[in-house]
Design an enzyme around this catalytic site. Structure first.
Site, PDB file in Angstrom:
ATOM      1  N   PRO A   2      -2.170  -1.088   8.168  1.00  0.00           N
ATOM      2  CA  PRO A   2      -1.650  -1.082   6.798  1.00  0.00           C
ATOM      3  C   PRO A   2      -2.762  -0.785   5.789  1.00  0.00           C
ATOM      4  O   PRO A   2      -3.847  -1.343   5.871  1.00  0.00           O
ATOM      5  CB  PRO A   2      -1.124  -2.503   6.608  1.00  0.00           C
ATOM      6  N   GLU A   3      -2.479   0.141   4.871  1.00  0.00           N
ATOM      7  CA  GLU A   3      -3.422   0.484   3.808  1.00  0.00           C
ATOM      8  C   GLU A   3      -2.800   0.061   2.476  1.00  0.00           C
ATOM      9  O   GLU A   3      -1.778  -0.634   2.459  1.00  0.00           O
ATOM     10  CB  GLU A   3      -3.719   1.996   3.853  1.00  0.00           C
TER      11      GLU A   3
END
Ligand SMILES: [Zn+2]
Length: 279
Positions: A2-3
Protein backbone atom coordinates in the site's frame (compact mmCIF):
# COMPACT_ATOMS: atom_id res chain seq x y z
CA UNK A 1 2.48 -2.70 -0.98
CA UNK A 2 0.00 0.00 0.00
CA UNK A 3 1.23 3.48 -0.96
CA UNK A 4 -0.22 6.93 -0.30
CA UNK A 5 -3.52 6.46 -2.24
CA UNK A 6 -4.31 3.14 -0.56
CA UNK A 7 -3.43 4.42 2.93
CA UNK A 8 -5.45 7.60 2.32
CA UNK A 9 -8.45 5.45 1.33
CA UNK A 10 -8.14 3.52 4.59
CA UNK A 11 -7.75 6.81 6.50
CA UNK A 12 -10.96 8.22 5.04
CA UNK A 13 -12.75 5.06 6.04
CA UNK A 14 -11.37 5.25 9.59
CA UNK A 15 -12.50 8.86 9.94
CA UNK A 16 -16.09 7.71 9.67
CA UNK A 17 -15.89 4.72 12.01
CA UNK A 18 -13.34 5.40 14.78
CA UNK A 19 -13.38 9.15 15.50
CA UNK A 20 -15.37 9.78 18.68
CA UNK A 21 -15.33 6.07 19.57
CA UNK A 22 -13.89 4.79 22.82
CA UNK A 23 -11.48 1.84 22.85
CA UNK A 24 -12.89 -0.82 25.17
CA UNK A 25 -10.63 -3.76 24.39
CA UNK A 26 -7.31 -4.47 22.65
CA UNK A 27 -5.95 -7.93 21.92
CA UNK A 28 -2.46 -8.37 20.51
CA UNK A 29 -2.15 -11.81 18.93
CA UNK A 30 1.00 -11.21 16.87
CA UNK A 31 4.08 -10.12 18.79
CA UNK A 32 5.93 -8.95 15.67
CA UNK A 33 3.27 -6.33 14.89
CA UNK A 34 3.88 -4.60 18.24
CA UNK A 35 7.67 -4.59 18.46
CA UNK A 36 8.69 -1.08 19.52
CA UNK A 37 6.93 -1.42 22.84
CA UNK A 38 5.65 -4.29 24.93
CA UNK A 39 2.21 -5.43 23.73
CA UNK A 40 0.89 -4.94 27.30
CA UNK A 41 2.15 -1.34 27.21
CA UNK A 42 0.34 -0.68 23.91
CA UNK A 43 -2.85 -2.19 25.34
CA UNK A 44 -2.64 -0.11 28.54
CA UNK A 45 -2.12 3.08 26.58
CA UNK A 46 -5.09 2.42 24.32
CA UNK A 47 -7.85 0.96 26.49
CA UNK A 48 -10.18 3.66 27.82
CA UNK A 49 -8.99 6.28 25.34
CA UNK A 50 -11.16 7.83 22.62
CA UNK A 51 -10.03 8.44 19.03
CA UNK A 52 -10.14 12.16 18.22
CA UNK A 53 -8.85 12.23 14.62
CA UNK A 54 -7.72 9.96 11.79
CA UNK A 55 -4.65 11.39 10.06
CA UNK A 56 -1.99 10.17 7.69
CA UNK A 57 1.55 11.09 6.76
CA UNK A 58 3.12 9.30 3.80
CA UNK A 59 2.23 5.64 4.22
CA UNK A 60 1.60 5.92 7.98
CA UNK A 61 -1.85 6.14 9.59
CA UNK A 62 -1.94 8.48 12.60
CA UNK A 63 -4.89 7.91 14.92
CA UNK A 64 -5.00 10.65 17.54
CA UNK A 65 -6.16 9.85 21.07
CA UNK A 66 -7.82 12.07 23.68
CA UNK A 67 -4.65 12.15 25.82
CA UNK A 68 -2.72 13.71 22.88
CA UNK A 69 -0.85 10.50 22.12
CA UNK A 70 -1.05 8.99 18.63
CA UNK A 71 -1.56 5.39 17.56
CA UNK A 72 0.68 4.85 14.51
CA UNK A 73 -0.30 2.05 12.11
CA UNK A 74 2.01 1.13 9.22
CA UNK A 75 0.57 -1.41 6.76
CA UNK A 76 3.96 -2.05 5.05
CA UNK A 77 3.89 -5.01 2.61
CA UNK A 78 0.63 -6.77 3.31
CA UNK A 79 -1.14 -5.20 6.30
CA UNK A 80 -4.92 -4.96 6.07
CA UNK A 81 -7.16 -3.05 8.42
CA UNK A 82 -10.76 -4.24 8.51
CA UNK A 83 -13.77 -2.76 10.28
CA UNK A 84 -16.46 -5.17 11.39
CA UNK A 85 -19.91 -4.03 12.45
CA UNK A 86 -22.96 -6.35 12.37
CA UNK A 87 -23.79 -8.80 15.10
CA UNK A 88 -22.45 -11.85 13.23
CA UNK A 89 -18.66 -11.64 13.43
CA UNK A 90 -16.64 -13.72 10.98
CA UNK A 91 -14.17 -16.14 12.58
CA UNK A 92 -10.74 -14.67 13.26
CA UNK A 93 -8.82 -15.01 9.98
CA UNK A 94 -5.32 -16.46 9.84
CA UNK A 95 -2.63 -13.79 10.33
CA UNK A 96 -4.88 -11.55 12.47
CA UNK A 97 -2.41 -9.79 14.78
CA UNK A 98 -4.37 -7.06 16.57
CA UNK A 99 -8.07 -6.69 17.45
CA UNK A 100 -9.57 -3.47 18.82
CA UNK A 101 -13.08 -3.42 20.28
CA UNK A 102 -14.85 -0.04 20.13
CA UNK A 103 -17.52 1.45 22.39
CA UNK A 104 -20.21 1.20 19.71
CA UNK A 105 -19.78 -2.58 19.54
CA UNK A 106 -17.82 -2.54 16.28
CA UNK A 107 -14.31 -3.88 15.89
CA UNK A 108 -11.07 -3.24 14.01
CA UNK A 109 -8.90 -6.18 12.98
CA UNK A 110 -5.36 -6.01 11.63
CA UNK A 111 -4.48 -8.87 9.29
CA UNK A 112 -0.91 -9.10 7.98
CA UNK A 113 0.39 -12.35 6.42
CA UNK A 114 3.95 -11.09 5.95
CA UNK A 115 4.13 -9.43 9.41
CA UNK A 116 6.18 -6.41 8.31
CA UNK A 117 3.34 -4.10 9.40
CA UNK A 118 3.62 -2.28 12.69
CA UNK A 119 1.56 -0.65 15.47
CA UNK A 120 2.88 1.64 18.20
CA UNK A 121 1.66 4.46 20.43
CA UNK A 122 3.72 7.65 20.52
CA UNK A 123 3.40 10.46 23.07
CA UNK A 124 6.16 12.56 21.54
CA UNK A 125 4.20 14.51 18.93
CA UNK A 126 5.18 17.84 17.32
CA UNK A 127 2.93 20.84 16.61
CA UNK A 128 1.88 19.33 13.25
CA UNK A 129 0.74 16.17 15.04
CA UNK A 130 3.68 14.14 13.70
CA UNK A 131 5.30 11.66 16.14
CA UNK A 132 9.07 12.03 16.60
CA UNK A 133 9.47 8.48 15.24
CA UNK A 134 8.33 9.83 11.85
CA UNK A 135 10.33 13.09 11.89
CA UNK A 136 12.53 11.79 9.07
CA UNK A 137 9.67 11.80 6.55
CA UNK A 138 9.81 14.32 3.71
CA UNK A 139 6.88 16.25 2.23
CA UNK A 140 3.55 14.54 1.85
CA UNK A 141 2.38 15.60 -1.64
CA UNK A 142 -1.32 15.69 -0.76
CA UNK A 143 -1.00 17.30 2.68
CA UNK A 144 1.67 19.85 1.86
CA UNK A 145 1.91 20.00 -1.91
CA UNK A 146 5.06 19.31 -3.89
CA UNK A 147 6.60 22.60 -5.07
CA UNK A 148 8.97 22.36 -8.03
CA UNK A 149 11.63 24.30 -6.08
CA UNK A 150 11.56 21.64 -3.35
CA UNK A 151 12.28 18.85 -5.84
CA UNK A 152 14.90 20.93 -7.67
CA UNK A 153 16.74 21.39 -4.35
CA UNK A 154 16.67 17.64 -3.66
CA UNK A 155 17.53 16.50 -7.20
CA UNK A 156 20.32 18.96 -8.06
CA UNK A 157 23.63 17.22 -8.59
CA UNK A 158 22.20 13.80 -7.60
CA UNK A 159 23.28 10.71 -9.54
CA UNK A 160 20.50 8.66 -7.95
CA UNK A 161 17.85 7.58 -10.48
CA UNK A 162 14.42 9.19 -10.51
CA UNK A 163 12.79 5.97 -9.32
CA UNK A 164 15.08 5.94 -6.28
CA UNK A 165 14.52 9.62 -5.53
CA UNK A 166 10.73 9.46 -5.84
CA UNK A 167 10.54 6.45 -3.53
CA UNK A 168 12.95 7.93 -0.94
CA UNK A 169 10.57 8.64 1.97
CA UNK A 170 12.95 11.30 3.33
CA UNK A 171 12.28 13.40 0.20
CA UNK A 172 8.66 12.58 -0.68
CA UNK A 173 6.55 10.59 1.77
CA UNK A 174 4.05 8.12 0.37
CA UNK A 175 5.33 7.09 -3.08
CA UNK A 176 6.39 3.49 -3.73
CA UNK A 177 7.05 1.38 -6.80
CA UNK A 178 3.62 1.59 -8.47
CA UNK A 179 3.14 5.34 -8.32
CA UNK A 180 6.79 6.18 -9.06
CA UNK A 181 6.43 4.35 -12.40
CA UNK A 182 3.05 5.94 -13.15
CA UNK A 183 4.32 9.44 -12.26
CA UNK A 184 7.43 9.08 -14.50
CA UNK A 185 5.19 7.93 -17.37
CA UNK A 186 2.83 10.87 -16.90
CA UNK A 187 5.81 13.25 -16.92
CA UNK A 188 7.30 11.51 -20.02
CA UNK A 189 10.54 10.89 -18.12
CA UNK A 190 12.52 7.64 -17.87
CA UNK A 191 12.71 6.36 -14.26
CA UNK A 192 16.40 5.54 -14.78
CA UNK A 193 17.35 9.17 -15.45
CA UNK A 194 19.60 10.59 -12.74
CA UNK A 195 18.01 13.32 -10.63
CA UNK A 196 20.70 15.81 -11.58
CA UNK A 197 20.05 15.36 -15.34
CA UNK A 198 16.58 16.95 -15.19
CA UNK A 199 16.10 20.55 -16.29
CA UNK A 200 13.70 22.88 -14.44
CA UNK A 201 10.87 22.23 -16.92
CA UNK A 202 11.20 18.47 -16.45
CA UNK A 203 11.16 18.77 -12.66
CA UNK A 204 8.06 20.98 -12.87
CA UNK A 205 6.37 18.36 -15.06
CA UNK A 206 7.32 15.63 -12.58
CA UNK A 207 5.90 17.58 -9.62
CA UNK A 208 2.66 18.28 -11.49
CA UNK A 209 2.38 14.63 -12.57
CA UNK A 210 2.95 13.40 -9.01
CA UNK A 211 0.11 15.51 -7.64
CA UNK A 212 -2.24 14.52 -10.48
CA UNK A 213 -1.52 10.76 -10.38
CA UNK A 214 -1.87 10.59 -6.59
CA UNK A 215 -5.13 12.57 -6.60
CA UNK A 216 -6.61 10.38 -9.34
CA UNK A 217 -5.53 7.22 -7.54
CA UNK A 218 -7.17 8.39 -4.31
CA UNK A 219 -10.37 9.13 -6.27
CA UNK A 220 -10.24 5.51 -7.56
CA UNK A 221 -9.72 4.24 -3.97
CA UNK A 222 -6.18 3.00 -4.70
CA UNK A 223 -4.75 0.06 -6.64
CA UNK A 224 -5.38 -3.61 -5.87
CA UNK A 225 -2.76 -5.77 -7.57
CA UNK A 226 -3.03 -9.38 -8.74
CA UNK A 227 -2.62 -10.70 -5.19
CA UNK A 228 -5.83 -8.78 -4.26
CA UNK A 229 -4.18 -8.08 -0.93
CA UNK A 230 -4.96 -4.39 -0.75
CA UNK A 231 -8.54 -3.84 0.37
CA UNK A 232 -10.26 -0.95 2.07
CA UNK A 233 -11.76 -1.06 5.58
CA UNK A 234 -14.88 -2.79 4.29
CA UNK A 235 -12.82 -5.41 2.42
CA UNK A 236 -13.49 -3.90 -1.03
CA UNK A 237 -10.87 -3.60 -3.77
CA UNK A 238 -9.53 -0.36 -5.28
CA UNK A 239 -9.87 0.27 -9.02
CA UNK A 240 -6.89 2.42 -10.05
CA UNK A 241 -5.05 -0.69 -11.33
CA UNK A 242 -7.42 -0.56 -14.32
CA UNK A 243 -5.91 2.82 -15.20
CA UNK A 244 -2.23 1.92 -14.75
CA UNK A 245 -0.36 3.14 -17.83
CA UNK A 246 2.82 1.12 -17.30
CA UNK A 247 2.99 -0.63 -13.91
CA UNK A 248 2.79 -4.43 -14.38
CA UNK A 249 2.02 -3.97 -18.12
CA UNK A 250 5.28 -5.32 -19.62
CA UNK A 251 4.68 -6.43 -23.23
CA UNK A 252 1.41 -4.53 -23.54
CA UNK A 253 0.98 -1.48 -25.77
CA UNK A 254 1.52 2.06 -24.54
CA UNK A 255 -1.79 3.90 -24.78
CA UNK A 256 0.03 7.14 -25.60
CA UNK A 257 2.35 6.09 -28.46
CA UNK A 258 1.67 2.42 -29.23
CA UNK A 259 5.16 1.12 -28.32
CA UNK A 260 5.47 -1.86 -26.00
CA UNK A 261 5.82 -1.27 -22.27
CA UNK A 262 9.04 -2.80 -20.91
CA UNK A 263 10.36 -3.75 -17.50
CA UNK A 264 13.84 -2.52 -16.64
CA UNK A 265 16.15 -3.43 -13.80
CA UNK A 266 17.35 -0.38 -11.89
CA UNK A 267 19.80 -1.66 -9.31
CA UNK A 268 17.94 -4.08 -7.05
CA UNK A 269 14.47 -2.96 -8.16
CA UNK A 270 12.56 -2.90 -11.40
CA UNK A 271 10.61 -0.22 -13.21
CA UNK A 272 8.02 -0.31 -15.97
CA UNK A 273 8.21 2.29 -18.72
CA UNK A 274 7.51 3.06 -22.37
CA UNK A 275 10.76 3.62 -24.23
CA UNK A 276 8.79 5.19 -27.07
CA UNK A 277 7.59 8.26 -25.21
CA UNK A 278 9.59 8.54 -21.95
CA UNK A 279 12.86 10.41 -22.47
ZN1 LIG B 1 4.61 5.40 -25.12
Amino acid sequence: MPELPEVETVRRGLEGVVVGRRIVEVKVLGRRTVRRQAPADLTTRLVGRTFTAAGRRGKFLLLSLDDDAVLVVHLRMSGQLLHLSGTQRPPIAAHTHVMVGLGDGTELRFVDPRTFGEWFVSSDVDSRGVPSELAHLGRDPLLEGLPTAYLVAHFAGRRVRLKGLLTDQRIVAGIGSIYADEICFRAKLRPDRSGGSLNAGEVASLAKSARAVLREAVASRGSSLRDLRYRDLAGDLGSYQERHAVYDRAGELCRRCGSRVVRLKIGARSAYLCEGCQL
